[in-house]
Enzyme design. Structure first.
Site, mmCIF file in Angstrom:
data_model
loop_
_atom_site.group_PDB
_atom_site.id
_atom_site.type_symbol
_atom_site.label_atom_id
_atom_site.label_comp_id
_atom_site.label_asym_id
_atom_site.label_seq_id
_atom_site.Cartn_x
_atom_site.Cartn_y
_atom_site.Cartn_z
ATOM 1 C CG ASP B 186 -1.831 1.146 1.308
ATOM 2 O OD1 ASP B 186 -2.944 1.035 0.762
ATOM 3 O OD2 ASP B 186 -1.448 2.201 1.880
ATOM 4 C CG ASN B 194 -3.955 11.658 -5.784
ATOM 5 O OD1 ASN B 194 -3.196 11.761 -6.747
ATOM 6 N ND2 ASN B 194 -4.745 10.623 -5.600
ATOM 7 C CG ASP B 203 -3.407 9.356 -12.277
ATOM 8 O OD1 ASP B 203 -3.822 8.908 -11.182
ATOM 9 O OD2 ASP B 203 -4.148 9.849 -13.149
ATOM 10 C CG ASP B 229 -3.715 3.698 -1.827
ATOM 11 O OD1 ASP B 229 -4.557 2.770 -1.701
ATOM 12 O OD2 ASP B 229 -3.441 4.474 -0.909
#
Lengths: 211, 309
Positions: B186, B194, B203, B229
């Protein structure tokens, strides 16, 4: 018959057939407008059983035993059957070279059209005419035959070509075609009667050895 | 009988020409008129090589000479001789010797095979079109497979491909008695990345993580984007824990490096949990749940370490 005699007769036949295929090469070169080489390294006179073994050796080298065959039966004073064999998988390339075409998608394919068959019929006619014609002319024994039949045989064996009951002898020779650096190895099998071959050999002896 | 022969030859759907040994035309049937566009009256008595100039070649003269003297038939194919009689017709030519009362005549049969050429040309066009369509279909199949089994953003496997391989590898591990590893990964604080640098940069970071995992694992390991994620890595054929440690160490080394993305210096932090068949479960669900659980323990520990620092 002495071994030395036999070798000498095979050498004379090799010479004769090379004169014939030399003329065939010249005719084909004129037709397709390309330089063609055509030679027969040697001719062997074999009994039918040995001929079959030798022919099977050639067929084993041919992909999947698939051959394209031009054959004619001849009669009159000489009797027998002559077959001109080519490895089928090489034939599209060979035909393309003769027709000035280039079809990559068809190379190695074993499907042939009537046009392909007609092309090989013409080449077979020229080559067989040259071989049988030269022999017939030299020994002065007439031979009659029709145009060759063309066939594609899968898993061909020697029995297809050496199968006439009365024809106990086989003249076996390999034929090397060379068109623009591409060499295609064919085989010529003449299965004929003992009487016919005797007549040819006696005539050869008379002409070349003065016997 | 003799009286009906000219009538028969006139009806034949083949061009029939009879010549003498010195090439003079003595007969030219109606079908030959149609093929060549030349009337019988204008060609009789003429030399055939003058009327059909394509025959004005050494191979034809030697064929005629041999035919007249030896009598064996001759064949010229339409493929090798393209314009034997005219531009519009493709013909095969058969030549035979006919001897009557000591006189020799040569029979020339011109067989029209134009339709064969047209049909074969059509078939070749169809084959070529089919071959073109086939290669287009194959390309589309590849695209469809890529869409069906690979994550659009990162290019690594998606869950569908993961499920396919996980089932297969689990069966193999059961048969061979080997271990199978499930690594849950993770990206810590991805929401913050973000929010701070924008989704576009986020991204790209996700793609960099996918590359990092692919580079750190073995050729047969499957790296899969499992969710937003989260990544799952399938580690088949693990013989000892050392095999796994080697992979884990490579990931640890690679993730410590801060990456530069879109001009930002971003330090990656990954939480990793690993479960093994058969020690942590016997089904895919159990093994994934266990890896997920260990990943959360690792995430919690790393948060605590950060808080303490």
């Amino acid at each position: 018959m002495l071994v030395a005699d036999k070798i000498s007769r095979e050498d004379i036949l090799t010479e004769l057939f090379n004169i014939g295929v030399g003329q065939a090469a010249s005719t084909l070169s004129d037709i397709i407008d390309k330089r063609i080489g055509l030679t027969i390294p040697n001719v062997r006179i074999l009994d039918a059983a040995t001929g079959k073994i030798e022919l099977d050796k050639y067929l084993l080298q041919v992909a999947e035993g698939a051959v394209m065959v031009s054959s004619i039966s001849f009669d009159s004073q000489l009797e027998g059957k002559v077959s001109l064999l080519f490895p089928a998988d090489k034939m599209h390339h060979f035909i393309d070279l003769c027709l000035h075409e280039n079809r990559d998608d068809l190379v190695d394919n074993l499907e042939f059209t009537d046009i392909d068959f007609d092309t090989i019929k013409e080449i077979g006619n020229i080559v067989i005419n040259s071989i049988i014609g030269e022999l017939s002319n030299t020994v002065n024994i007439p031979v009659e035959y029709t145009l060759p039949e063309i066939d594609v045989l899968n898993n061909a064996s020697a029995d297809h070509f050496v199968n006439c009951e009365d024809c106990r002898l086989v003249l076996m020779m390999f034929l090397a075609f060379n068109i623009e650096g591409t060499e295609i190895a064919g085989a010529v099998v003449i299965n004929m009667t003992l009487k016919s071959l005797d007549e040819i050999l006696n005539e050869i002896d008379r002409l070349y050895n003065g016997r | 009988m003799d009286s009906i022969l000219p009538g028969v030859l006139n009806c034949i759907n083949e061009g029939i020409v009879i010549i003498t040994e010195d090439l003079e035309i003595t007969y030219w049937n109606p079908f030959m008129e149609k093929l060549s566009g030349k009337w019988s009256g204008e060609v009789l008595g003429q030399k055939v090589d003058q009327i059909l100039p394509s025959l004005c070649r050494p191979f034809f003269y030697s064929a005629v000479k041999r035919l007249a003297t030896v009598g064996n038939p001759v064949f010229f194919s339409a493929a090798m001789h393209r314009k034997l009689v005219s531009q519009d017709h493709r013909v095969n030519l058969k030549m035979n010797r006919v001897s009557v009362d000591g006189k020799v005549a040569l029979l020339l049969e011109f067989i029209d095979v134009t339709n064969q050429f047209q049909r074969i040309s059509q078939l070749r066009d169809y084959v070529s079109q089919l071959s073109h369509l086939n290669s287009q279909l194959k390309q589309k199949e590849k695209v469809i497979e890529k869409l069906a089994y690979y994550d659009k953003l990162t290019g690594v496997a998606n869950r569908a491909l993961f499920d396919k391989f996980a089932d297969k590898y689990l069966s193999i591990a059961k048969q061979r008695g080997t271990m199978l590893g499930f690594m849950f990964v993770d990206v810590n604080e991805f929401k913050l990345i973000n929010d701070t640098y924008g989704h576009n940069t986020g991204d790209k970071v996700m793609t960099r993580v996918a590359s990092l995992l692919t580079e750190s694992t073995r050729k047969n390991d499957i790296v899969c984007r499992y969710g937003g994620d989260e990544f799952l890595v399938l580690l088949p054929d693990i013989r000892t824990y050392k095999d796994y440690q080697a992979i884990a160490e490579r990931i640890e080394t690679n993730k410590k490096q801060c990456i530069v993305q879109d001009g930002y210096n971003i330090c990656l932090s990954l939480s990793i949990g690993i479960s093994f068949y058969p020690d942590d479960g016997a089904t895919l669900d159990d093994l994934i749940a266990k890896a997920d659980e260990y990943m959360y323990v690792n995430k919690h520990e790393s948060r605590e370490r950060q808080d303490n620092m």
